[in-house]
Write a protein that holds these residues in place. Structure first.
Motif, PDB file in Angstrom:
ATOM      1  N   ASP A  20       0.839  -1.208   0.000  1.00 35.26           N
ATOM      2  CA  ASP A  20       0.000   0.000   0.000  1.00 35.26           C
ATOM      3  C   ASP A  20       0.872   1.255   0.000  1.00 35.26           C
ATOM      4  O   ASP A  20       0.572   2.244  -0.685  1.00 35.26           O
ATOM      5  CB  ASP A  20      -0.919   0.012   1.222  1.00 35.26           C
TER       6      ASP A  20
ATOM      7  N   THR B  44       2.749   1.755  -3.443  1.00 31.28           N
ATOM      8  CA  THR B  44       1.862   2.000  -4.590  1.00 31.28           C
ATOM      9  C   THR B  44       0.949   3.194  -4.345  1.00 31.28           C
ATOM     10  O   THR B  44       0.188   3.585  -5.236  1.00 31.28           O
ATOM     11  CB  THR B  44       0.989   0.772  -4.890  1.00 31.28           C
TER      12      THR B  44
ATOM     13  N   ASN C 119      -2.721   2.487  -5.001  1.00 35.99           N
ATOM     14  CA  ASN C 119      -3.194   2.285  -6.368  1.00 35.99           C
ATOM     15  C   ASN C 119      -3.243   0.786  -6.676  1.00 35.99           C
ATOM     16  O   ASN C 119      -2.216   0.133  -6.859  1.00 35.99           O
ATOM     17  CB  ASN C 119      -2.245   2.992  -7.346  1.00 35.99           C
ATOM     18  N   ASP C 120      -4.453   0.206  -6.724  1.00 31.12           N
ATOM     19  CA  ASP C 120      -4.601  -1.228  -6.921  1.00 31.12           C
ATOM     20  C   ASP C 120      -4.019  -1.713  -8.243  1.00 31.12           C
ATOM     21  O   ASP C 120      -3.568  -2.858  -8.350  1.00 31.12           O
ATOM     22  CB  ASP C 120      -6.085  -1.626  -6.852  1.00 31.12           C
ATOM     23  N   SER C 121      -4.024  -0.872  -9.261  1.00 31.22           N
ATOM     24  CA  SER C 121      -3.529  -1.291 -10.580  1.00 31.22           C
ATOM     25  C   SER C 121      -2.016  -1.542 -10.585  1.00 31.22           C
ATOM     26  O   SER C 121      -1.492  -2.198 -11.481  1.00 31.22           O
ATOM     27  CB  SER C 121      -3.883  -0.233 -11.635  1.00 31.22           C
TER      28      SER C 121
ATOM     29  N   LYS D 163      -0.378  -2.933  -7.874  1.00 32.81           N
ATOM     30  CA  LYS D 163      -0.006  -3.879  -6.828  1.00 32.81           C
ATOM     31  C   LYS D 163       0.606  -5.170  -7.363  1.00 32.81           C
ATOM     32  O   LYS D 163       1.555  -5.704  -6.772  1.00 32.81           O
ATOM     33  CB  LYS D 163      -1.214  -4.177  -5.939  1.00 32.81           C
TER      34      LYS D 163
ATOM     35  N   SER E 193       4.457  -6.243  -6.229  1.00 34.60           N
ATOM     36  CA  SER E 193       4.357  -7.163  -5.103  1.00 34.60           C
ATOM     37  C   SER E 193       5.726  -7.696  -4.675  1.00 34.60           C
ATOM     38  O   SER E 193       6.037  -7.773  -3.485  1.00 34.60           O
ATOM     39  CB  SER E 193       3.439  -8.334  -5.459  1.00 34.60           C
TER      40      SER E 193
END
Length: 357
Positions: free
Chosen positions: A135, A138, A141-143, A145, A149
């Motif tokens: 979190d 990024t 921003n979920d796009s 992740k 990772s």
């Protein structure tokens, strides 16, 4: 410079080895009680004293205290996710290192960590730390992740590896209890659809822990609700412990004592390993050879130990027989003729007769 490096003859090394034992399983598999029994056997063997102390690190809302009347020698630490002021501190790797440091400082011969799954999937555990780090890098921003990772793991995993290293280097023996969740298996093949470091195809349980830790341990088994306390699924069991960890018999004080004797260098492990290797040697010659050895005087005497790897011996012998049959079939000089070869020979003989007439 290498002047400080000294190789020591093993005959001069008399310090006992340390044990790290992993017990994993779902609810009702007897992890806590089994761990306490084994710890009692280990502690009394190491110290030579009845009622030697057993360290217990309890993350399960003081569940171990259910057994305090049966184990009055237990010394208990209630490891909570919050401190005395109510602040969330979680179960990060550094807290577990402090716990092991404290156990050594207290001179405890053995300590139980239950449940160590909190170090992996609990609040502040490795998975939680990874999610928090992801979190942060990024910006939520979920796009991004998926692609970042591994970068997050690079930040978290070194902290966890330091914990694993601390467990391996511990001067006290450690029994680590972890939760396990059932894995869906194919009803026909009885195999898992996907194997991982912690999930074997033939084991219907997935421990809530990391594979790196599991395979650093002296022994790692998964208990099953159908046989509480029994090491049904043996993930990592060296030959010297095969006869001790019978899947049909619950582990207990005697198991702990025998493992502690081995660690002190006074066990019967080497002789038992030689017996297992002898059985494997005969199995590699095929079923007939294995059966012949099984019924010799030596084989009868060694059966209690050989039975601990009976399925393995049968598998080795079956593969040996299959390989022998395959070799004979492919051998052009073999006296045995296949049906196709016989038919071709008959046809050639018929043709020869017709030509002669």
């Amino acid at each position: 410079m290498t002047a400080h490096i000294r190789f020591i003859p093993v005959t001069q090394i008399n310090d006992p080895l340390t044990l790290s034992i992993g017990l994993s399983g779902g609810s009702g598999t007897g992890k806590t009680y089994t761990a306490l029994l084994m710890a009692r056997g280990i502690a009394e063997t190491k110290t030579g004293k009845k009622g030697a102390p057993i360290g217990y690190v309890d993350t399960e809302n003081r569940r171990a205290l259910h057994y305090k009347s049966a184990f009055p020698e237990m010394v208990h630490f209630d490891m909570k996710a919050v401190d005395d002021a109510g602040n969330m501190i979680g179960f990060g790797p550094e807290r577990w290192i402090e716990v092991i440091d404290a156990a050594e400082a207290a001179g405890l011969p053995v300590v139980i960590l239950d449940s160590f799954s909190h170090a992996w999937e609990g609040v502040g555990g490795v998975l939680d730390l990874h999610a928090q780090t992801l979190d942060r890098i990024t910006g939520g921003n979920d796009s991004l992740k998926n692609q970042r990772s591994q970068l997050a793991w690079a930040d978290v995993k070194p902290r966890y590896r330091r914990l694993v290293d601390r467990i391996v280097r511990a001067k006290c023996d450690i029994i680590i209890c972890t939760r396990a969740k059932p894995v869906m298996q194919d009803l026909k093949t009885k195999q898992n659809s996907r194997a991982t470091k912690t999930r074997r195809k033939d084991v219907p349980w997935d421990p809530a822990s990391d594979g790196d830790l599991m395979f650093e341990m002296t022994t790692m088994v998964i208990l099953d609700p159908s046989a509480p306390g029994c090491p049904v699924h043996q993930i990592k069991v060296a030959d010297q412990f095969k006869s001790l960890l019978d899947p049909r018999r619950p582990m207990g004080e005697d198991t702990g004592r025998a493992m502690a004797e081995w660690a002190k260098g006074q066990g019967d492990a080497q002789r038992q390993k030689a017996i297992l290797d002898r059985g494997r040697e005969e199995a590699r010659k095929g079923i007939a050879s294995l059966n012949e050895y099984w019924n010799t005087d030596e084989g009868r005497q060694n059966r209690p130990i050989l039975r601990t790897i009976f399925d393995e011996l049968k598998s080795i012998a079956d593969r040996a027989d299959e390989a022998l049959l395959s070799d004979e079939k492919d051998n052009p000089f073999s006296d045995q003729m296949t049906d196709e070869d016989a038919a071709a020979a008959d046809y050639a003989e018929e043709q020869a007769k017709e030509t002669a007439e």
